[in-house]
Design a protein around this motif. Structure first.
Motif, short mmCIF file in Angstrom:
data_model
loop_
_atom_site.label_atom_id
_atom_site.label_comp_id
_atom_site.label_asym_id
_atom_site.label_seq_id
_atom_site.Cartn_x
_atom_site.Cartn_y
_atom_site.Cartn_z
N PHE A 21 -5.16 23.92 -25.00
CA PHE A 21 -3.92 24.12 -25.77
C PHE A 21 -2.83 24.33 -24.79
O PHE A 21 -2.90 24.89 -23.99
CB PHE A 21 -4.45 25.75 -26.60
N ASP A 22 -1.92 23.46 -25.33
CA ASP A 22 -0.56 23.66 -24.35
C ASP A 22 0.42 24.42 -24.97
O ASP A 22 0.45 24.84 -26.34
CB ASP A 22 0.18 22.13 -24.57
N ASP A 23 1.44 24.73 -24.08
CA ASP A 23 2.83 25.38 -24.53
C ASP A 23 2.81 27.11 -24.93
O ASP A 23 4.06 27.90 -24.80
CB ASP A 23 3.54 24.88 -26.03
N GLY A 24 1.45 27.59 -25.06
CA GLY A 24 1.82 28.94 -25.32
C GLY A 24 1.84 29.75 -24.15
O GLY A 24 2.24 29.37 -22.92
N ASN A 44 -1.16 25.50 -15.40
CA ASN A 44 0.36 25.41 -15.25
C ASN A 44 0.80 24.40 -16.25
O ASN A 44 0.69 23.33 -16.11
CB ASN A 44 0.45 25.20 -13.75
N HIS A 45 2.15 24.63 -16.95
CA HIS A 45 2.59 23.79 -17.70
C HIS A 45 4.30 23.53 -17.42
O HIS A 45 5.10 23.55 -18.38
CB HIS A 45 2.33 23.80 -19.11
N THR A 46 4.45 24.24 -16.19
CA THR A 46 5.97 24.50 -15.60
C THR A 46 6.55 25.63 -16.26
O THR A 46 5.99 26.22 -17.59
CB THR A 46 6.91 23.37 -16.12
N LYS A 60 9.61 26.19 -17.76
CA LYS A 60 10.58 25.82 -18.80
C LYS A 60 10.30 24.57 -19.52
O LYS A 60 11.05 24.14 -20.45
CB LYS A 60 11.95 25.90 -18.32
N HIS A 61 8.84 24.08 -19.46
CA HIS A 61 8.41 23.01 -20.32
C HIS A 61 9.41 21.68 -19.77
O HIS A 61 9.97 21.15 -20.92
CB HIS A 61 8.46 23.18 -21.88
N LEU A 62 9.35 21.38 -18.61
CA LEU A 62 10.26 20.22 -18.30
C LEU A 62 9.65 19.11 -18.40
O LEU A 62 8.49 18.69 -18.25
CB LEU A 62 10.66 20.41 -16.60
N PRO A 83 1.50 18.11 -16.90
CA PRO A 83 2.88 18.03 -17.40
C PRO A 83 3.16 17.84 -18.62
O PRO A 83 2.66 17.23 -19.46
CB PRO A 83 3.02 16.48 -16.66
N PRO A 84 4.33 18.75 -19.04
CA PRO A 84 4.83 18.63 -20.26
C PRO A 84 5.09 17.22 -21.04
O PRO A 84 5.64 16.15 -20.11
CB PRO A 84 5.88 19.51 -20.49
N TYR A 85 4.91 17.02 -22.14
CA TYR A 85 4.94 15.59 -22.81
C TYR A 85 3.95 14.52 -21.90
O TYR A 85 4.03 13.35 -22.12
CB TYR A 85 6.38 15.06 -22.75
ZN LIG Z 1 3.84 20.88 -23.67
#
Ligand SMILES: [Zn+2]
Length: 210
Positions: free
Chosen positions: A34-37, A85-87, A89-91, A124-126
Motif C-alpha cells: 500500500f502506497d502513500d499513507g 520509504n516513499h520519500t 513529500k512524494h517526489l 519511488p513515487p509514481y
Molecule cells: Zn505514491
C-alpha cells in the motif's frame, strides 16, 4: 484512457534488473503493498480488513503522513505490518534533482527510524526514478521495490469491478501488487480489497512480507 500498464512490461524488468519487480516464489506467495499513507481516512479500513483475513502487508509511507498521522503508523507496526520509504513529500524523481531527491529519502527514513523501523525498503513515487538516482539509492543500502501488478485503485475513471478484475488477472506466484492508502483510491479499495483477499486465499495463495 488508461495511461499506466496494469501488468509491468517485461522489458522494464530487463532494463532495471537491480530493482525488485517480483519475488521468485515456489509456494504461491503474493506480496501486498500500500502506497502513500498512512491516512486517517483510509488506514483504519485497511487495518481492519487485513486483520479480518489475517494478512500482513508492506506500506510505503510518505514521510509527511508519518508525521501527521503517527498514531496510524504505530497501529500498522503493532499489527505486524512493515513500513517502507516513499520519500518525505512524494517526489517525482524525473522532475527532481539528485540532492533534493536523496534528502527527501533521508528525511522519510528518519521518520521511519523514529518509529523503530530498521529495514531499508524504498519505492519511488509514481515508479519514476532516474537511473542515477536508482544507483545512488541502491548504494545507500536500500532495496528498491517496484511491482508487477498495479491495481489502478487510484484511477477514478476505473469502475470498481474492473479494478478487481485487473487486480486478479495478472497475479501469479511472487507477484508484488500495489494498492493505495490514499483518499483517491477509497471507493475502489473498499470494494476491491476484501474481495481480492477472499479470492486469493481461497485459491491457496498466501501473503508474505517483503
Ligand atoms: Zn505514491
Amino acid at each position: 484512457m488508461r495511461l499506466y500498464p496494469v501488468k509491468t512490461p517485461y522489458i522494464l524488468e530487463r532494463l532495471f534488473p537491480h530493482y525488485t519487480w517480483k519475488r521468485s516464489s515456489s509456494n504461491n506467495s503474493i506480496y501486498l503493498t500500500f502506497d502513500d499513507g498512512p491516512t486517517d481516512e483510509l488506514n483504519p479500513f485497511i487495518i481492519s480488513t487485513l486483520k479480518e483475513y489475517e494478512v500482513k502487508a508492506n506500506f510505503f509511507c510518505v514521510g509527511e503522513n508519518l508525521r501527521k498521522n503517527r498514531g496510524e503508523a504505530m497501529k500498522l507496526i503493532d499489527q505486524g505490518h512493515r513500513l517502507g520509504n516513499h520519500t518525505q513529500k512524494h517526489l517525482n524523481g524525473w522532475k527532481t534533482g539528485m540532492k533534493t531527491y536523496l534528502d527527501s529519502i533521508d528525511l522519510c527514513q528518519e521518520n521511519l527510524e523514529q518509529l523503530g523501523v530498521t529495514v531499508k525498503l524504498f519505492r519511488p513515487p509514481y515508479g519514476r526514478i532516474t537511473k542515477k538516482q536508482g544507483q545512488a539509492v541502491l548504494k545507500q543500502g536500500y532495496e528498491i521495490i517496484m511491482w508487477d501488478v498495479l491495481s489502478g485503485d487510484f484511477d477514478q475513471n476505473l469502475s470498481k469491478e474492473k479494478c478487481l478484475k485487473n487486480s486478479m488477472k495478472y497475479i501469479g506466484p511472487g507477484s508484488i501488487i500495489v494498492f493505495h492508502d490514499n483518499v483517491k483510491a477509497e471507493s475502489n479499495l473498499k470494494y476491491v480489497l476484501p474481495r481480492f483477499l477472499e479470492q486469493m486465499l481461497s485459491e491457496g495463495n498466501n501473503f508474505e512480507l517483503l
